[in-house]
Design a protein around this motif. Structure first.
Motif, PDB file in Angstrom:
ATOM      1  N   GLU A 110       0.843  -1.197   0.000  1.00 30.67           N
ATOM      2  CA  GLU A 110       0.000   0.000   0.000  1.00 30.67           C
ATOM      3  C   GLU A 110       0.877   1.246   0.000  1.00 30.67           C
ATOM      4  O   GLU A 110       0.583   2.230  -0.666  1.00 30.67           O
ATOM      5  CB  GLU A 110      -0.918  -0.008   1.234  1.00 30.67           C
ATOM      6  N   SER A 111       1.972   1.179   0.726  1.00 34.28           N
ATOM      7  CA  SER A 111       2.923   2.298   0.770  1.00 34.28           C
ATOM      8  C   SER A 111       4.226   1.812   1.367  1.00 34.28           C
ATOM      9  O   SER A 111       4.284   0.771   2.029  1.00 34.28           O
ATOM     10  CB  SER A 111       2.362   3.459   1.607  1.00 34.28           C
ATOM     11  N   ALA A 112       5.288   2.584   1.134  1.00 30.13           N
ATOM     12  CA  ALA A 112       6.597   2.322   1.733  1.00 30.13           C
ATOM     13  C   ALA A 112       7.345   3.642   1.730  1.00 30.13           C
ATOM     14  O   ALA A 112       7.516   4.259   0.671  1.00 30.13           O
ATOM     15  CB  ALA A 112       7.357   1.257   0.965  1.00 30.13           C
ATOM     16  N   LYS A 113       7.789   4.081   2.900  1.00 35.10           N
ATOM     17  CA  LYS A 113       8.469   5.368   2.965  1.00 35.10           C
ATOM     18  C   LYS A 113       9.344   5.455   4.206  1.00 35.10           C
ATOM     19  O   LYS A 113       9.163   4.707   5.183  1.00 35.10           O
ATOM     20  CB  LYS A 113       7.450   6.506   2.962  1.00 35.10           C
ATOM     21  N   VAL A 114      10.298   6.372   4.133  1.00 33.16           N
ATOM     22  CA  VAL A 114      11.153   6.661   5.284  1.00 33.16           C
ATOM     23  C   VAL A 114      10.351   7.534   6.237  1.00 33.16           C
ATOM     24  O   VAL A 114       9.916   8.631   5.866  1.00 33.16           O
ATOM     25  CB  VAL A 114      12.441   7.383   4.843  1.00 33.16           C
ATOM     26  N   VAL A 115      10.145   7.049   7.458  1.00 33.34           N
ATOM     27  CA  VAL A 115       9.344   7.799   8.428  1.00 33.34           C
ATOM     28  C   VAL A 115      10.202   8.459   9.500  1.00 33.34           C
ATOM     29  O   VAL A 115       9.728   9.338  10.224  1.00 33.34           O
ATOM     30  CB  VAL A 115       8.284   6.888   9.090  1.00 33.34           C
ATOM     31  N   ASP A 116      11.473   8.045   9.622  1.00 37.87           N
ATOM     32  CA  ASP A 116      12.396   8.661  10.584  1.00 37.87           C
ATOM     33  C   ASP A 116      13.798   8.622  10.003  1.00 37.87           C
ATOM     34  O   ASP A 116      14.157   7.684   9.279  1.00 37.87           O
ATOM     35  CB  ASP A 116      12.389   7.918  11.927  1.00 37.87           C
ATOM     36  N   THR A 117      14.583   9.633  10.321  1.00 36.06           N
ATOM     37  CA  THR A 117      16.008   9.648   9.956  1.00 36.06           C
ATOM     38  C   THR A 117      16.899   9.851  11.166  1.00 36.06           C
ATOM     39  O   THR A 117      18.099   9.590  11.097  1.00 36.06           O
ATOM     40  CB  THR A 117      16.288  10.759   8.936  1.00 36.06           C
ATOM     41  N   GLU A 118      16.357  10.334  12.269  1.00 38.26           N
ATOM     42  CA  GLU A 118      17.114  10.554  13.492  1.00 38.26           C
ATOM     43  C   GLU A 118      16.411   9.900  14.660  1.00 38.26           C
ATOM     44  O   GLU A 118      15.183  10.036  14.814  1.00 38.26           O
ATOM     45  CB  GLU A 118      17.268  12.061  13.766  1.00 38.26           C
ATOM     46  N   PRO A 119      17.097   9.179  15.517  1.00 34.62           N
ATOM     47  CA  PRO A 119      18.540   8.923  15.426  1.00 34.62           C
ATOM     48  C   PRO A 119      18.896   7.855  14.388  1.00 34.62           C
ATOM     49  O   PRO A 119      20.039   7.703  14.019  1.00 34.62           O
ATOM     50  CB  PRO A 119      18.891   8.454  16.829  1.00 34.62           C
ATOM     51  N   LYS A 120      17.878   7.113  13.915  1.00 37.26           N
ATOM     52  CA  LYS A 120      18.121   6.056  12.939  1.00 37.26           C
ATOM     53  C   LYS A 120      17.140   6.202  11.781  1.00 37.26           C
ATOM     54  O   LYS A 120      16.044   6.735  11.921  1.00 37.26           O
ATOM     55  CB  LYS A 120      17.937   4.667  13.580  1.00 37.26           C
ATOM     56  N   GLN A 121      17.551   5.693  10.625  1.00 33.94           N
ATOM     57  CA  GLN A 121      16.642   5.634   9.482  1.00 33.94           C
ATOM     58  C   GLN A 121      15.644   4.510   9.712  1.00 33.94           C
ATOM     59  O   GLN A 121      16.010   3.377  10.006  1.00 33.94           O
ATOM     60  CB  GLN A 121      17.415   5.383   8.194  1.00 33.94           C
ATOM     61  N   VAL A 122      14.369   4.839   9.568  1.00 34.63           N
ATOM     62  CA  VAL A 122      13.300   3.852   9.726  1.00 34.63           C
ATOM     63  C   VAL A 122      12.408   3.893   8.494  1.00 34.63           C
ATOM     64  O   VAL A 122      11.939   4.957   8.087  1.00 34.63           O
ATOM     65  CB  VAL A 122      12.451   4.118  10.990  1.00 34.63           C
ATOM     66  N   GLY A 175       4.596  -3.396  12.962  1.00 32.23           N
ATOM     67  CA  GLY A 175       4.145  -2.046  13.245  1.00 32.23           C
ATOM     68  C   GLY A 175       2.911  -2.049  14.118  1.00 32.23           C
ATOM     69  O   GLY A 175       2.745  -2.915  14.984  1.00 32.23           O
ATOM     70  N   ASP A 176       1.997  -1.113  13.848  1.00 29.20           N
ATOM     71  CA  ASP A 176       0.787  -1.000  14.669  1.00 29.20           C
ATOM     72  C   ASP A 176      -0.164  -2.168  14.462  1.00 29.20           C
ATOM     73  O   ASP A 176      -1.008  -2.453  15.317  1.00 29.20           O
ATOM     74  CB  ASP A 176       0.059   0.319  14.351  1.00 29.20           C
ATOM     75  N   ASP A 177      -0.057  -2.820  13.316  1.00 28.01           N
ATOM     76  CA  ASP A 177      -0.881  -4.007  13.072  1.00 28.01           C
ATOM     77  C   ASP A 177      -0.096  -4.978  12.201  1.00 28.01           C
ATOM     78  O   ASP A 177       1.052  -4.721  11.831  1.00 28.01           O
ATOM     79  CB  ASP A 177      -2.223  -3.627  12.428  1.00 28.01           C
ATOM     80  N   ALA A 178      -0.742  -6.088  11.849  1.00 30.16           N
ATOM     81  CA  ALA A 178      -0.055  -7.147  11.114  1.00 30.16           C
ATOM     82  C   ALA A 178       0.341  -6.738   9.698  1.00 30.16           C
ATOM     83  O   ALA A 178       1.171  -7.395   9.068  1.00 30.16           O
ATOM     84  CB  ALA A 178      -0.947  -8.398  11.066  1.00 30.16           C
ATOM     85  N   LEU A 179      -0.254  -5.665   9.215  1.00 31.57           N
ATOM     86  CA  LEU A 179       0.048  -5.216   7.853  1.00 31.57           C
ATOM     87  C   LEU A 179       1.235  -4.264   7.790  1.00 31.57           C
ATOM     88  O   LEU A 179       1.666  -3.891   6.703  1.00 31.57           O
ATOM     89  CB  LEU A 179      -1.181  -4.534   7.239  1.00 31.57           C
ATOM     90  N   GLU A 180       1.749  -3.851   8.938  1.00 31.81           N
ATOM     91  CA  GLU A 180       2.861  -2.902   8.966  1.00 31.81           C
ATOM     92  C   GLU A 180       4.162  -3.599   9.368  1.00 31.81           C
ATOM     93  O   GLU A 180       4.194  -4.418  10.287  1.00 31.81           O
ATOM     94  CB  GLU A 180       2.579  -1.752   9.930  1.00 31.81           C
ATOM     95  N   VAL A 181       5.223  -3.247   8.666  1.00 35.90           N
ATOM     96  CA  VAL A 181       6.558  -3.760   8.975  1.00 35.90           C
ATOM     97  C   VAL A 181       7.489  -2.563   9.118  1.00 35.90           C
ATOM     98  O   VAL A 181       7.614  -1.747   8.194  1.00 35.90           O
ATOM     99  CB  VAL A 181       7.075  -4.691   7.851  1.00 35.90           C
ATOM    100  N   ARG A 182       8.144  -2.462  10.296  1.00 36.98           N
ATOM    101  CA  ARG A 182       9.092  -1.374  10.555  1.00 36.98           C
ATOM    102  C   ARG A 182      10.519  -1.915  10.453  1.00 36.98           C
ATOM    103  O   ARG A 182      10.884  -2.868  11.142  1.00 36.98           O
ATOM    104  CB  ARG A 182       8.886  -0.775  11.957  1.00 36.98           C
ATOM    105  N   VAL A 183      11.296  -1.292   9.572  1.00 36.32           N
ATOM    106  CA  VAL A 183      12.681  -1.692   9.375  1.00 36.32           C
ATOM    107  C   VAL A 183      13.572  -0.548   9.835  1.00 36.32           C
ATOM    108  O   VAL A 183      13.522   0.553   9.283  1.00 36.32           O
ATOM    109  CB  VAL A 183      12.968  -2.022   7.892  1.00 36.32           C
ATOM    110  N   THR A 184      14.385  -0.811  10.850  1.00 41.51           N
ATOM    111  CA  THR A 184      15.299   0.190  11.403  1.00 41.51           C
ATOM    112  C   THR A 184      16.716  -0.127  10.959  1.00 41.51           C
ATOM    113  O   THR A 184      17.179  -1.261  11.110  1.00 41.51           O
ATOM    114  CB  THR A 184      15.228   0.214  12.938  1.00 41.51           C
ATOM    115  N   PHE A 185      17.394   0.878  10.412  1.00 40.90           N
ATOM    116  CA  PHE A 185      18.752   0.693   9.899  1.00 40.90           C
ATOM    117  C   PHE A 185      19.779   1.193  10.910  1.00 40.90           C
ATOM    118  O   PHE A 185      19.563   2.208  11.589  1.00 40.90           O
ATOM    119  CB  PHE A 185      18.921   1.452   8.576  1.00 40.90           C
ATOM    120  N   SER A 186      20.902   0.485  10.989  1.00 40.16           N
ATOM    121  CA  SER A 186      21.985   0.917  11.861  1.00 40.16           C
ATOM    122  C   SER A 186      22.775   2.045  11.227  1.00 40.16           C
ATOM    123  O   SER A 186      23.373   2.869  11.919  1.00 40.16           O
ATOM    124  CB  SER A 186      22.918  -0.263  12.172  1.00 40.16           C
TER     125      SER A 186
END
Length: 715
Positions: A110-122, A175-186
Motif C-alpha cells: 500500500e505504501s513504503a516510505k522513510v518515516v524517521d532519519t534521526e537517530p536512525k533511518q526507519v 508495526g501498529d498491526d499485522a500489515l505494517e513492517v518497521r525496518v530500522t537501519f543501523s
C-alpha cells in the motif's frame, strides 16, 4: 552486478588528480538544470493489449538457456531463469518501470516510505491486506525478519551471494498491526528500495538448511500470479501454473512452460510450433523478418544454396550429367541433399511467417575492459590512449545500426539513458582523437619503430606470432562449450573473483578472435613492442563480437598499438582469465541497475591486499580503482537526498571514465521472436514483466495500437 555493503560517509568534491596529470571533470547538472538522465534509447516492444481482449487460458512455451541449478536468487549459481521464475511466483516490493526506475508494486505494498532519519533511518512498509502466501498464511514481518537474518552476513552457515543493504539493518519489527513492517537501519541506506525484492517466505529463509537446499529445486510456498508446478531437469523444463490464491488481476495464461532450447535450435523449434516466445540472435531475426514479408515484396534469397550463382548451378548440372560416372553420382547425391534441405528450409520459412521480431535494448551494456594490474596498461597514459583511439560511435553503429536500433554510445558506467543516475560523463576522458592517443603514448615512452629485442618464444600450433590462436582455444587447450550455437551473452555470475562470492550479473559476449594486426612499424619501449593480449571466448555463432573485436584491433593499429588475439573456451573465460587477471583487453558486459550506489560499488572498488598477500578485487576485474571513487560511492549510498546521491554518482562516474579501466561501448540489443497473437510480452527493455497480463488475443481481437505497438498494456 552483485550487491555489497559500503563504508562510512566521507567525500571531497574535487577534480580527479591522476598519475598522468590533472583532468577537469565536466560540470554536472544541479538544481534548476535540465535532467541529464534523458529517456530510454528504445522503448518496450511487447504488443500491448487490454486484458478484455485476451483469451482466458492457454500455455505459453518460452525458450530459456537452461533449467537453473537453484531457484534461490540469493545464491551464487542463480541465473537469468532463476530471476524469471522469481518474478512470476514471488513478491517484489518494488519493480522496474519502462525507464529502469524502481516503482512500488501495489499488489504487495500500500505504501513504503522513510518515516524517521534521526537517530536512525526507519522505513515503514504497509502491506496489501490481501497479500497471502500460497499456503494461506499472510505475508508479514516474520518473512521480512527471516530474510534479513539470512542475508545479513552474520551467520556464515547461510550460503549467500550478497548481503548489501541487509547488513545495514538493525532490527525488523511489526508495526501498529499485522500489515505494517518497521525496518530500522543501523546506518543510513539510500538504496532501501532494493531490499525484499524478491521476498521469500520464512519457510525458505528461516534456517540455513532450508535456505541452502530447500529452495534449490522447488518452491513449495509462493505468492505471485503463478506457482511452480513442476521442475523437470531431465526434459529441461519448468512449468508455472496459475495461482488460485492470487489476489491481484488473475493470470490470463493457465501455464507458462520454460523450455531449455539451445540458441541455434530456436528458429527450427519456433517453425515446428513447439515454442511461442524466444530470445534469438540477429541471423534468426533476419529469417523471421523475411518470412513475414509478402512474397511479392522481393525479399532477398536466404537459406541453403542462396549464395549459388547461375554459373554454379550450371556447373553442378554439367557434372551430374557428365561422362565421369563417379563425379556424376557424387554430384547427384549432393544435389538431392541440397533439394531436400531447401524444401525443409522453405517449410520452416512458411511456418515462421506466424511470428514477428520484437526488439529493444537490453538493460545492459558491452564494454572494453583494460587490465591495469600488469603490463603496459598499468600506465594510465596507455589506457587513456587505447580509449582515445576508439571510435565508439562506429562500434555502436556496427552492432545496432543493422538491427534498426538507436546506435548511441553509452556515456556512463553506472546507468543507462533514462535511468535516474544517468549522465553522459565520457567527456572526462574525451572522444576519439588519433593525435591525442599518439601523444599520450609518446609521453609514456613508446616510440614508433623503436628497437625490439629478439625473444625466444615457445612454438605453438596456434600460428605465427601476433596471429589468432587456433579455433580449439588458447594454447590449443580450450574447447567449445556445450552450446554449439553460442549465446549473445554468457552470464558470469557463476564465476568467483578472489576472496569474493559470485559475480552476479556479469555478461561475457561469446565470440572468436579478430584478425591479427600487421604493424609495419610498431611502437616499442625498452626493447619490447606495444602488443596487448586481447582475450575473447571461442564459442561459435558470435559474428557480432568478431566484428567488434576486428574494428577495435584496427583502430588500435592506427595509433601503433598491436593486439595478439587469444581465444579461450567459454567455460574458462571468466574463471581462468577475467577473474584471475590473465588478459590485457577483453569484451564483456554489465547489466544496468536501478541501485548503482550499491550494485556498482564492488565493480569499481579499489583492489586491496588480502591477508594472504593476494589482491582482493571483488568484481573489479580491470583492477583499476581510486580512493576518491570509493569515497564517492560511500557518500552516495549513505545520503537519503536522492538528488545529492545522483550528483555524487555522476562525479564517481566521471572519475571512472578518467581512470580508463573500462570503456562502455553500446547498449546490448534485445531481440525476441514472438507468435503474432501473443500480447503483453516480448522485448521488455528496462521494465519488469507483468506475467498476469501475458496471453493470446481472442479470435478477431486486435492489440492496443496495431501490430507494432509498443509500451504497457491498458489495465
Amino acid at each position: 552486478m552483485s550487491q555489497h555493503g559500503v563504508g562510512p560517509r566521507a567525500v571531497m568534491r574535487s577534480v580527479a588528480f591522476l598519475t598522468a596529470g590533472v583532468l577537469a571533470v565536466p560540470a554536472l547538472a544541479g538544481c534548476g538544470s535540465e535532467d541529464p538522465s534523458g529517456k530510454p534509447l528504445a522503448g518496450q516492444d511487447i504488443q500491448p493489449a487490454p486484458r478484455d481482449r485476451i483469451t482466458d487460458g492457454g500455455t505459453l512455451r518460452w525458450a530459456v538457456d537452461s533449467v537453473p541449478d537453484t531457484l534461490n536468487t540469493f545464491q551464487s549459481d542463480a541465473d537469468a531463469t532463476t530471476t524469471r521464475v522469481a518474478q512470476a511466483v514471488l513478491p517484489s516490493m518494488f519493480r522496474m518501470d519502462a525507464s529502469g526506475r524502481p516503482e512500488r508494486n501495489p499488489d504487495y505494498l500500500e505504501s513504503a516510505k522513510v518515516v524517521d532519519t534521526e537517530p536512525k533511518q526507519v522505513v515503514l512498509y504497509k502491506l496489501n491486506q490481501q497479500a497471502v502466501w500460497s499456503d494461506g498464511r499472510e505475508i508479514g514481518a516474520a518473512d521480512f525478519a527471516a530474510q534479513w537474518r539470512a542475508l545479513s552476513g552474520k551467520d556464515t552457515a547461510y550460503w549467500t551471494a550478497r548481503n548489501a543493504g541487509y547488513d545495514r539493518i538493525q532490527k525488523i519489527e511489526r508495526g501498529d498491526d499485522a500489515l505494517e513492517v518497521r525496518v530500522t537501519f543501523s546506518r543510513p541506506y539510500a538504496d532501501w528500495r532494493s531490499l525484499f525484492s524478491p521476498l521469500y517466505p520464512k519457510d525458505v529463509m528461516g534456517t540455513p538448511d532450508s535456505f541452502n537446499d530447500g529452495a534449490r529445486k522447488k518452491l513449495k510456498v509462493t505468492a505471485g500470479p503463478f506457482t511452480v508446478k513442476k521442475t523437470d531437469r531431465e526434459d529441461g523444463e519448468i512449468t508455472l501454473a496459475r495461482n488460485p490464491r492470487w489476489w491481484g488481476e488473475p493470470a490470463k495464461l493457465s501455464e507458462i512452460v520454460l523450455r531449455t532450447v539451445p540458441r541455434d535450435k530456436r528458429a527450427a523449434e519456433l517453425a515446428a510450433g513447439s515454442l511461442d516466445l524466444a530470445e534469438i540472435d540477429p541471423s534468426a531475426a533476419r529469417r523471421i523478418t523475411v518470412a513475414a514479408r509478402p512474397r511479392a515484396s522481393g525479399s532477398p534469397l536466404m537459406g541453403p544454396g542462396a549464395d549459388r550463382s547461375a554459373a554454379d548451378s550450371l556447373e553442378s548440372w554439367a557434372v551430374a550429367n557428365g561422362s565421369d560416372e563417379d563425379a556424376a553420382d557424387e554430384e547427384t547425391v549432393a544435389r538431392k541433399k541440397l533439394r531436400k534441405t531447401t524444401v525443409r528450409y522453405a517449410r520452416q520459412q512458411q511456418a515462421l511467417g506466424g511470428f514477428e521480431v520484437r526488439k529493444s535494448l537490453e538493460p545492459a551494456y558491452t564494454q572494453l575492459a583494460l587490465n591495469g594490474a600488469e603490463g603496459p596498461l598499468t600506465d594510465e597514459r596507455v589506457r587513456r590512449a587505447v580509449a582515445r583511439a576508439l571510435d565508439r560511435k562506429e562500434l555502436a553503429q556496427v552492432v545496432l545500426g543493422p538491427l534498426g536500433l538507436p546506435a548511441v554510445p553509452v556515456g556512463s558506467h553506472l546507468a543507462l539513458s533514462g535511468q535516474a543516475a544517468y549522465a553522459d560523463n565520457s567527456g572526462a576522458l574525451g572522444d576519439q582523437d588519433t593525435k591525442e592517443a599518439q601523444a599520450l603514448l609518446a609521453d609514456a615512452g613508446w616510440v614508433r619503430g623503436g628497437p625490439v629485442k629478439e625473444e625466444k618464444k615457445k612454438e605453438k600450433a596456434a600460428g605465427p606470432e601476433g596471429g589468432a590462436a587456433d579455433d580449439t582455444g588458447e594454447d590449443d587447450k580450450a574447447q567449445h562449450g556445450p552450446d554449439p550455437a553460442g549465446h549473445l551473452a554468457q552470464d558470469g555470475r557463476q564465476y568467483k573473483a578472489p576472496h569474493q562470492g559470485g559475480a552476479p550479473g556479469a555478461y561475457a559476449p561469446k565470440g572468436t578472435a579478430a584478425p591479427a594486426n600487421q604493424e609495419a612499424a610498431p611502437l616499442a619501449k625498452n626493447g619490447k613492442p606495444l602488443t596487448l593480449r586481447f582475450v575473447l571466448p571461442s564459442g561459435p555463432g558470435s559474428q557480432t563480437l568478431r566484428t567488434v573485436a576486428d574494428r577495435i584491433s584496427r583502430m588500435l593499429e592506427r595509433v601503433g598499438i598491436g593486439t595478439e588475439i587469444s581465444k579461450v573456451s567459454d567455460e574458462s573465460y571468466f574463471k581462468d582469465h577475467i577473474a584471475s587477471g590473465q588478459y590485457d583487453l577483453a569484451l564483456y558486459s554489465w547489466p544496468a541497475t536501478a541501485f548503482p550506489a550499491t550494485d556498482a560499488r564492488p565493480v569499481y572498488a579499489k583492489p586491496v591486499p588480502a591477508a594472504d598477500g593476494s589482491l582482493n578485487v571483488e568484481q573489479n576485474y580491470t583492477r583499476v580503482g581510486t580512493d576518491q571513487v570509493d569515497q564517492l560511492f560511500d557518500e552516495a549510498v549513505a545520503t537519503l537526498d536522492e538528488g545529492e546521491s545522483r550528483s555524487l554518482l555522476r562525479k564517481a562516474d566521471s572519475r571512472i571514465w578518467a581512470a580508463a579501466g573500462s570503456i562502455p561501448l553500446f547498449q546490448r540489443p534485445q531481440l525476441m521472436a514472438a507468435r503474432k497473437n501473443l500480447v503483453n510480452t516480448g522485448a521488455f527493455g528496462f521494465g519488469t514483466p507483468v506475467y498476469e497480463d501475458m496471453g493470446f488475443l481472442k479470435k478477431g481481437a486486435k492489440p492496443a495500437s496495431g501490430p507494432s505497438a509498443k509500451g504497457s498494456p491498458t489495465r
